[in-house]
Design an enzyme around this catalytic site. Structure first.
Site, PDB file in Angstrom:
ATOM      1  N   GLU A  29     110.229  -2.411  63.658  1.00 23.67           N
ATOM      2  CA  GLU A  29     109.544  -1.760  64.610  1.00 23.67           C
ATOM      3  C   GLU A  29     108.108  -2.352  64.546  1.00 23.67           C
ATOM      4  O   GLU A  29     107.445  -2.439  63.510  1.00 23.67           O
ATOM      5  CB  GLU A  29     109.801  -0.337  64.242  1.00 23.67           C
ATOM      6  CG  GLU A  29     111.155  -0.071  64.737  1.00 23.67           C
ATOM      7  CD  GLU A  29     111.325   1.459  63.698  1.00 23.67           C
ATOM      8  OE1 GLU A  29     110.416   1.584  63.057  1.00 23.67           O
ATOM      9  OE2 GLU A  29     112.578   1.927  64.119  1.00 23.67           O
ATOM     10  N   LEU A  56     113.538   2.200  68.118  1.00 25.97           N
ATOM     11  CA  LEU A  56     113.451   3.001  66.906  1.00 25.97           C
ATOM     12  C   LEU A  56     114.798   3.637  66.842  1.00 25.97           C
ATOM     13  O   LEU A  56     115.215   4.652  67.167  1.00 25.97           O
ATOM     14  CB  LEU A  56     112.641   4.168  67.171  1.00 25.97           C
ATOM     15  CG  LEU A  56     111.245   3.712  67.889  1.00 25.97           C
ATOM     16  CD1 LEU A  56     110.259   5.044  68.112  1.00 25.97           C
ATOM     17  CD2 LEU A  56     110.392   2.829  67.183  1.00 25.97           C
ATOM     18  N   SER A  57     115.551   2.440  66.302  1.00 31.83           N
ATOM     19  CA  SER A  57     117.168   2.772  66.048  1.00 31.83           C
ATOM     20  C   SER A  57     117.491   2.146  64.465  1.00 31.83           C
ATOM     21  O   SER A  57     118.091   1.190  64.335  1.00 31.83           O
ATOM     22  CB  SER A  57     117.894   1.906  66.913  1.00 31.83           C
ATOM     23  OG  SER A  57     117.354   2.393  68.251  1.00 31.83           O
ATOM     24  N   GLU A  58     116.593   2.853  63.552  1.00 34.10           N
ATOM     25  CA  GLU A  58     116.976   2.312  62.345  1.00 34.10           C
ATOM     26  C   GLU A  58     118.319   1.927  61.673  1.00 34.10           C
ATOM     27  O   GLU A  58     118.677   0.858  61.205  1.00 34.10           O
ATOM     28  CB  GLU A  58     116.391   3.125  61.086  1.00 34.10           C
ATOM     29  CG  GLU A  58     114.578   3.150  61.346  1.00 34.10           C
ATOM     30  CD  GLU A  58     114.296   4.247  62.349  1.00 34.10           C
ATOM     31  OE1 GLU A  58     115.103   5.099  62.887  1.00 34.10           O
ATOM     32  OE2 GLU A  58     113.076   4.157  62.913  1.00 34.10           O
ATOM     33  N   HIS A 128     106.063  10.546  54.873  1.00 37.60           N
ATOM     34  CA  HIS A 128     105.878   9.213  54.993  1.00 37.60           C
ATOM     35  C   HIS A 128     105.383   8.694  53.347  1.00 37.60           C
ATOM     36  O   HIS A 128     104.662   7.758  53.579  1.00 37.60           O
ATOM     37  CB  HIS A 128     104.538   9.156  55.816  1.00 37.60           C
ATOM     38  CG  HIS A 128     104.823   8.831  57.109  1.00 37.60           C
ATOM     39  ND1 HIS A 128     105.556   9.849  57.671  1.00 37.60           N
ATOM     40  CD2 HIS A 128     104.312   8.126  58.202  1.00 37.60           C
ATOM     41  CE1 HIS A 128     105.815   9.602  59.069  1.00 37.60           C
ATOM     42  NE2 HIS A 128     105.070   8.448  59.420  1.00 37.60           N
TER      43      HIS A 128
END
Lengths: 324, 327
Positions: A29, A56-58, A128
């Site tokens: 990304e 955004l499609s991990e 995070h």
């Protein structure tokens, strides 16, 4: 000798491997513009077929990389935050890692999962700021945490060239580290070989990632009282147990400093193996995040959860003074 | 293009393979059980009839049919199910992970919907190397509720990759009915990503083959992904374990009605006089050989339990002291 930053070393490693081997491609990304500065310039040089900005499609792009690897490519995936690895644990631990054994050796999955900025980045809070390397070591996925610019370069190179899946954690705390290096001497660093950054006779400190610098500071600070050996495993799986044994069998004392959670963490494993297999004169110690920790937002709270230099210093002093 | 005889032969092979495998489950030779494909044979046979050896497939738990239809050796396949070192995966995969990379079979998969992204990545690699290979991902109706599969539809459509998604809608995700599990329609989900999506009768091998051939041709020509929903009825249990668990979720009348339209009869009726019996005899001989081979093959050596764990040959510790003489 030239000044090389850790971040620049990562960038250079990826650029060199992409130039060397057509099969290497990078997915992730925001990598086109190089949000993390590692992929900067690669899109212009290699085009969107080798530098793939993903949606955004991990979960999808992680197993997409597995399929591409099974078909002969050598994908590198850049993950913008370490916690995304929780999201794709199935795709790495349960798919990519298991393919070789489950197929009886028919398949190899040379994918590198790369996190340029793992652990606390000050103020990035609960989702995070993890450092989940222990999970991957536990399931047996090759797990790498370089601490210096030359190791960042050399281990990234090796990870990309390895025929198995490899996760490479670049700690946020290491990205700014700079070192004088001989650029011509840069090259692959083997997995499973640790590095003694400072020799010592009294206490072995095993430090992971950015904590190597902290351990070296502590060793220097204590140098007139205690001779501290700083051992950097560099790869957590495979782990350089022989290298650690050589150190511990010499010093007889062990402290591990590791910026991940205590319970079932890599620190626990290091202590357990040392207790089982090495000549420990006194009980070992570890300095870690607390059990099951979630990093709180406020700076004071964030720092309170991470292992600190003074905690390490105290642990080294206590281990040094203790006796059976 | 495959003939009616070819299609029937493949279906008959799958059927008898499964029946013999179920016998071996009951006799204890196959440990862990299997997910029978009986009733869905026309789908594997039809789709794989549209493929070449160098095309890639990913499969499901219920994968025997796909692996056999794509061209794997039934003898080595049965040896795999019995956990022998002569098996396709040297006894390391078993029923749920049977794979044959020499035939482009990237494996059955124990996680629902997991093969979609893998097949799509393989399709991308094919395009990058300039070939016209395609990839097919088989999955069941349960998989259309898996997020990773929906993410994958987006990637495949966005990048116009030569992948065919084949949903085998047998009406049940283990025991959950499609009515209980899927909102809206399956093909509408695929169509929403901008790919052609059609429903065909999964009991009719010809219909499946023709629809697959059209989709595969589109993929080879750069037309991007397609979606094929094949309706089917699973004749047997979700897993052979069900017989012991004695779970009840399908009415006897429903099962009887579902079994009344047997895809082998649909296809068999298209064969000339005598051809069906000849193929049946031919298949029977293969399965007799397969069973004998599987039972005669040696079990793997336990010392090699972690052979192939890493492609690079890395060995971890064994759980015993590594450094001799230390303790």
């Amino acid at each position: 000798m030239a000044r090389l930053s850790y971040l620049k070393a990562l960038q250079r490693a990826l650029a060199d491997e992409m130039a060397r081997d057509e099969r290497v491609c990078v997915l992730g990304e925001d990598i086109g513009v190089g949000v993390n500065n590692v992929t900067t310039g690669l899109l212009a040089k290699h085009g969107p077929q080798r530098v793939v900005d993903t949606p955004l499609s991990e979960q999808a792009f992680t197993s997409f990389a597995t399929g591409a690897a099974l078909a002969g490519l050598r994908p590198v995936i850049e993950f913008q935050i370490p916690s995304l690895l929780f999201l794709v644990f199935e795709q790495i631990a349960n798919q990519a890692h298991k393919f070789s054994l489950m197929t009886g050796g028919q398949a190899k999955v040379p994918v590198t999962y790369f996190v340029p900025g793992s652990g606390s980045r000050s103020g990035w809070a609960g989702q995070h700021s993890d450092h989940p390397y222990g999970l991957f070591a536990h399931v047996g996925v090759k797990t790498v945490v370089p601490a210096t610019p030359e190791d960042a370069y050399g281990l990234f190179l090796t990870a990309i060239r390895d025929d198995d899946p490899v996760v490479l954690f670049a700690p946020a705390g290491s990205l700014g580290v700079r070192a004088d290096v001989d650029m011509d001497a840069l090259g692959p660093v083997p997995l499973g070989v640790g590095r003694v950054h400072r020799e010592g006779a009294d206490v072995t400190v095993v430090a992971v990632g950015h904590l190597v610098q902290a351990a070296l500071d502590v060793a220097e600070q204590l140098s007139d009282q205690i001779s501290v050996e700083v051992f950097d495993p560099r790869t957590l799986y495979p782990f350089d147990w022989a290298g650690l044994a050589a150190s511990v069998n010499k010093t007889g004392r062990l402290v591990v400093v590791d910026d991940s959670n205590r319970m079932c963490g890599i620190g626990a494993e290091i202590l357990a193996v040392a207790a089982e297999e090495m000549r420990l004169a006194v009980p070992p110690r570890r300095v870690t995040r607390p059990d099951g920790a979630v990093l709180p937002f406020a700076r004071e709270l964030d720092l309170a959860v991470q292992p600190q230099r003074d905690q390490l210093l105290t642990a080294v002093q206590e281990v040094y003074k203790s006796s059976r | 293009m495959s003939t009616d005889e070819d299609l029937y032969r493949t279906m008959r092979l799958i059927r008898r393979f499964e029946e013999r495998a179920i016998e071996l489950v009951h006799s204890g030779e196959i440990v862990g059980g299997i997910h029978p494909y009986i009733g869905q044979e026309a789908i594997a046979a039809g789709v794989c009839a549209a493929l070449r050896d160098d095309d890639v497939i990913t499969s499901t738990h219920r994968g025997h049919g796909h692996v056999l239809a794509k061209g794997s050796d039934p003898v080595r396949m049965l040896a795999e199910l019995t956990g022998r070192s002569t098996g396709l995966n040297k006894g390391r995969g078993g029923s749920m992970h049977a794979a044959d990379f020499s035939k482009g079979i990237y494996g059955a998969n124990g996680i629902v919907g997991a093969g979609g992204a893998i097949a799509t990545g393989a399709a991308w690699a094919a395009v990058k190397e300039g070939s016209d290979r395609v990839a097919v991902s088989f999955f069941g109706d349960g998989a259309v509720n898996q997020g990773v599969l929906l993410e994958t539809f987006n990637l495949a459509a966005l990048w116009r990759l030569p992948v065919l998604f084949v949903c085998e809608n047998n009406g049940y995700a283990t025991t959950l009915t499609i009515e209980q599990g899927v909102a809206g329609s399956i093909t509408a989900r695929a169509a929403a990503f901008g790919m052609p999506a059609v429903t065909v009768d999964g009991a009719d091998a010809r219909a499946v083959r023709d629809a697959a051939a059209e989709a595969v041709a589109r993929g080879r020509a750069g037309g991007g992904p397609s979606f094929l929903e094949c309706t089917a009825y699973r004749f047997d249990a979700h897993h052979t374990w069900e017989h012991k668990a004695r779970v009840r979720y399908r009415a006897d009348e429903e099962v009887a009605a579902g079994r009344s339209r047997d895809p082998l009869d649909v296809q068999g009726a298209r064969l000339p006089e005598g051809a069906r019996a000849a193929i049946d005899a031919e298949v029977e001989a293969v399965l007799t050989e397969a069973v004998a081979f599987a039972l005669d093959s040696p079990a793997p050596d336990p010392a090699g339990a972690l052979d192939h764990l890493y492609a690079t040959g890395l060995r971890g510790r064994n759980g015993i002291g590594l450094f001799e003489g230390v303790r």
